[in-house]
Design an enzyme around this catalytic site. Structure first.
Site, PDB file in Angstrom:
ATOM      1  CG  HIS A 161      -1.668  -1.241   1.461  1.00  0.00           C
ATOM      2  ND1 HIS A 161      -2.899  -1.523   0.914  1.00  0.00           N
ATOM      3  CD2 HIS A 161      -1.327  -2.351   2.183  1.00  0.00           C
ATOM      4  CE1 HIS A 161      -3.295  -2.717   1.288  1.00  0.00           C
ATOM      5  NE2 HIS A 161      -2.357  -3.247   2.060  1.00  0.00           N
ATOM      6  CB  SER A 282      12.477  22.804 -15.748  1.00  0.00           C
ATOM      7  OG  SER A 282      11.746  24.016 -15.795  1.00  0.00           O
ATOM      8  CE  LYS A 288      10.634  20.473 -11.875  1.00  0.00           C
ATOM      9  NZ  LYS A 288       9.720  19.624 -11.288  1.00  0.00           N
ATOM     10  CD  GLU A 295       8.024  12.340 -15.436  1.00  0.00           C
ATOM     11  OE1 GLU A 295       7.662  13.110 -16.337  1.00  0.00           O
ATOM     12  OE2 GLU A 295       8.433  12.745 -14.333  1.00  0.00           O
TER      13      GLU A 295
END
Ligand code: ARG
Length: 474
Positions: A161, A282, A288, A295
């Site tokens: 979980h 970024s 970043k 992804e």
């Protein structure tokens, strides 16, 4: 507009219909296998004396020249442009052959239909792709294997979980992915057996009256067998659906792995650092460093599932035998093979260059009561029934949460207040190292248990390497 079937028609095909019907834009990538299949067919026609020896030689030579033209960089674009005039790769190759060698070229299609030709081409193509996939899986498995060996003692929290559950090791966690990709490889090897059946000789749907030697063609093309029913031969796309299903599973495994890397790379976890080569920045936020590769791998899973569903839906309700709907099998198959190959290969490289932070993982495992089960097991070992031990340990945990402490931060006196059975040896029993080391059932994270599994993997990897190298050289 150049067509193979003008005779029966009086009028011209509408230009838009021609473009709509054409598949050359995407099936040109079958040129290589189309020629391979045609050469085998021509040799068989020659052997069976359906065409003469001279005709066979001329056809084979012509086809080889077309292949060379297509592969040669200087003529590649010209060939592609010429191909654009044709309906599909089969029409193009045949027309080009006739242009080159004249009447002998017109005999190549004797006893053959485009339906069995396309069925053959797709099997030849898929066979190569599946073998390539197995070699990419081998590289992933080999990388995982190496990283597992480095981290046999790297303790980290195991989650359920997404909550810390029990301590495991990084080797064990990575080992779960090893099992997934191993099953993927085995699935590919199994599908290969059903791909490797030769449909050529099925004709349009009902075989042919020519005395073809189908076994000879199958042998020339390294197929294990020939298909037993010509109607099925031209209209079976099960093997492709199996491939897309196997590819979907590979991609699903990659996306689970990607998700973990994304989480672990976040500032909240800091379990890993992605190498600069596999991250991006970024345009506005200078600080970043984004896990774009992971992804995108996660994101591309959607389109691979789409490819599977697309072909399943195309095939639904199709009457026997060939229907033009089946031309729709190609783009989804090509897309899925391309996508999964790119994802698998990039992900493997990213994994090779990934830095694991063992210290952060160990610290994380030390918080969150990952040793609570072991504390309960300790009490059970001292004669407390497990259900009561569970209840007592639960109360210990609750008290610790209030005081912001770990179980092993408590003193023996404090522990004894919960149960007199706690003794000095409890600290050893709930130490992280012990919690992991004592999990020795087969498949558990204890170092010795993992080592045994790794040993078995070594044999499997060796066999896989041999098999993949052999097949790739065919
Ligand atoms: N381009 C077609 C395909 O991809 C080849 C088979 C054509 N057969 C036919 N009867 N129109 O399926």
């Amino acid at each position: 507009m150049a067509q193979l079937w003008g005779g029966r028609f009086e009028g011209q095909t509408d230009a838009e219909v021609f473009a709509f019907n054409a598949s050359i834009g995407f099936d040109i990538r079958l040129l290589d296998v189309d020629i391979e299949g045609s050469i085998a067919h021509a040799k068989m026609l020659g052997k069976q004396k359906i065409i003469t020896r001279e005709e066979t030689d001329a056809i084979v030579k012509g086809l080889e020249e077309i292949r060379a033209e297509f592969l040669a960089d200087d003529s590649k674009d010209a060939v592609r442009k010429a191909a654009g005039e044709y309906e599909d790769v089969h029409s193009f190759v045949e027309a080009r052959l006739i242009e080159k060698i004249g009447d002998a070229g017109k005999k190549l299609h004797t006893g053959r239909s485009r339906n069995d030709q396309v069925a053959l081409d797709m099997r030849l193509y898929t066979r190569k792709q599946i073998t390539h996939m197995r070699s990419l899986l081998y590289r992933m498995l080999d990388t995982l294997h190496g990283r597992m060996k480095e981290h046999l003692r790297t303790v980290m929290p195991g989650f359920t979980h997404l909550q810390k559950a029990q301590p495991v090791t990084l080797a064990h966690h990575l080992g779960a992915y090893f099992e997934m990709f191993k099953r993927d490889e085995e699935r590919c090897a199994d599908i290969f057996l059903r791909i490797n059946v030769c449909p050529l000789g099925s004709g349009a749907l009902a075989g042919t009256t020519y005395p073809l030697d189908r076994d000879y063609v199958a042998k020339l093309l390294s197929f294990d067998a020939v298909c037993d029913n010509s109607m099925d031969g031209v209209s079976d796309r099960d093997y492709l659906i199996e491939c897309l299903s196997a590819l979907s599973l590979i991609q699903m495994h990659l996306s689970r792995f990607a998700e973990e890397i994304i989480l672990w790379n976040s500032d909240e976890y800091r379990f890993v650092t992605i190498d600069d080569a596999y991250a991006t920045g970024s345009s506005i936020m200078p600080q970043k460093k984004n896990p774009d590769v992971a992804e995108l791998v996660r994101g591309k899973t959607g389109r691979v599932y789409g490819d599977l569903l697309s072909l399943l839906t195309t095939m639904k309700g199709l009457p026997l035998a060939y229907n033009k709907d089946m031309q729709e099998d190609k783009e989804c198959a090509f897309d899925a093979f391309d996508t999964v190959a790119a994802c698998l290969s990039l992900f493997t490289e990213m994994l090779k260059a990934l830095t694991f932070h063992a210290d952060v993982m160990a610290k994380s495992a030390a918080r969150g009561f990952t040793n609570a089960t072991d504390a309960a097991d300790y009490l059970a070992g001292k004669g407390v029934p497990f259900r009561d031990a569970h209840e007592i340990t639960g109360r210990v945990v609750l008290a610790c949460i209030e005081k912001n402490r770990a179980i092993d931060d408590l003193t023996l006196e404090e522990l004894k207040a919960f149960a007199p059975q706690f003794e000095e040896d409890v600290f050893e029993a709930v130490s992280l190292k012990n919690c992991v080391d004592r999990r020795l059932t087969h498949g558990a994270p204890g170092e010795e248990a993992v080592k045994k599994v790794i040993k078995a993997h070594e044999r499997y990897l060796k066999e896989l390497q041999v098999s993949v190298t052999q097949e790739e050289s065919v």
